[in-house]
Design a protein around this motif. Structure first.
Motif: not given
Length: 349
Positions: A227-244
């Motif tokens: 849920a946090i992974l998906l929310a970070s990509k949808v909400w934030d402009d600079q999304a966190v990559w999966n490798v991060d």
């Protein structure tokens, strides 16, 4: 030629002749239902009504439906209110507080108490604590009857660390502090915002509703991570990559994160839209839950500088609202109010 009876019979569809040549009223055959004909196809209007009903019952899609975590925490709220009331009476009797006044600060005509937690800019620490408490109530008051457990969220099949998973990993419910530390570690390392925590809670409840899952001690970490992974990509402009996230959780692989994200999206039916009304509902429900659990942020008296800032923000919002109204008025201008010069023919004498 003179047989008028036969003419009437042949011309009228509602009369028929029986075996004894007597006239009787025509009775139409009863219509067969879909069950009698063997056709179990659902009518399109029934399907639309069912979709609307499911939408209204789902709190992550409809703003008028009550959130799941708030309904699950109501069972513990009554007991907590009784204990808080008894503790408050005991405190009053021990300290002999004048007139039995509580220590909570209330606004008055001379002083207004405000906190730094708003729906547009929530407090990060406060939001993480509230979301962790909501997850705690989901796990504590879960209903496992008829629920399925997916392997992608099982921590034993997909461990987050290389350390051995204890055999009773699915027996003991995590404490609220343990959930808070896990969520806070992800947010601090990935530098996520407080709004992302609320959106992650929306995705979590949407997953539990769509997939008919139940969050339990064996899968809560991976569900929260997805849920946090998906929310970070949808909400934030600079999304966190999966490798991060693989750098935050050292023992997890990129392939596992990709598979977790893919199945999470499929279970959500790729519905990642969060309306502003749903977001506001979750925010205020979190505030209601936090007040009953004494998690509200400390309020401070309203200073002159902060009052000026609030006034400037309100003026900016009023100006934007006026501009929007002007644009809408120009767009929907009626043809009757448009003044067009009339053509008058000239008369040459």
């Amino acid at each position: 030629m003179g047989n008028t009876t036969s003419c009437c019979v042949s011309s009228s569809p509602k009369l028929r002749r029986n075996a004894h040549s007597r006239l009787e009223s025509y009775r139409p055959e009863p219509e067969l239902s879909r069950e009698d004909t063997g056709c179990n196809l659902q009518h399109i209007s029934d399907r639309e009504n069912m979709d609307d009903l499911n939408m209204e019952c789902n709190p992550s899609d409809h703003p008028r439906a009550s959130t799941i975590f708030l309904s699950k925490c109501q069972t513990d709220v009554r007991d907590k209110r009784k204990s808080l009331f008894m503790n408050h009476l005991t405190h009053i009797l021990e300290t002999k507080h004048p007139r039995g006044r509580a220590e909570r600060k209330y606004s008055s005509c001379s002083t207004i108490f405000l906190d730094d937690n708003t729906v547009s800019q929530p407090n990060l620490k406060y939001a993480i604590k509230c979301v962790a408490l909501a997850i705690y109530y989901h796990i504590k008051n879960r209903d496992t009857d008829g629920r399925t457990l997916l392997d992608i969220f099982d921590e034993k099949l997909h461990p987050l660390t290389k350390s051995e998973v204890p055999p009773d990993y699915d027996k003991h419910d995590p404490e609220q502090k343990q959930i808070y530390r896990f969520v806070r570690t992800l947010f601090s390392a990935a530098q996520l915002t407080a709004e992302c925590a609320i959106v992650a809670l929306v995705y979590l409840e949407r997953l539990l509703t769509y997939a008919e899952l139940d969050i339990c001690p064996s899968n809560w970490k991976r569900i929260v991570l997805g849920a946090i992974l998906l929310a970070s990509k949808v909400w934030d402009d600079q999304a966190v990559w999966n490798v991060d996230y693989c750098q935050i959780l050292k023992d997890i692989t990129v392939e596992d994160m990709n598979e977790l994200e893919r199945q999470f999206l499929e279970l959500l039916q790729f519905n990642i839209n969060v309306p502003s009304s749903v977001y506001a509902k979750y925010y205020f429900d979190l505030r209601s839950m936090s007040e009953t659990n004494n998690l509200s942020t400390p309020a401070e008296p309203l200073s002159r500088d902060r009052a000026q800032k609030l006034e400037a923000i309100s003026r900016l919002c009023d100006d934007r609202l006026k501009d929007v109204r002007k644009a809408v008025k120009k767009r929907w201008l009626s043809a009757e109010s448009v003044a067009v010069p009339r053509w008058v023919p000239a008369i040459v004498s």
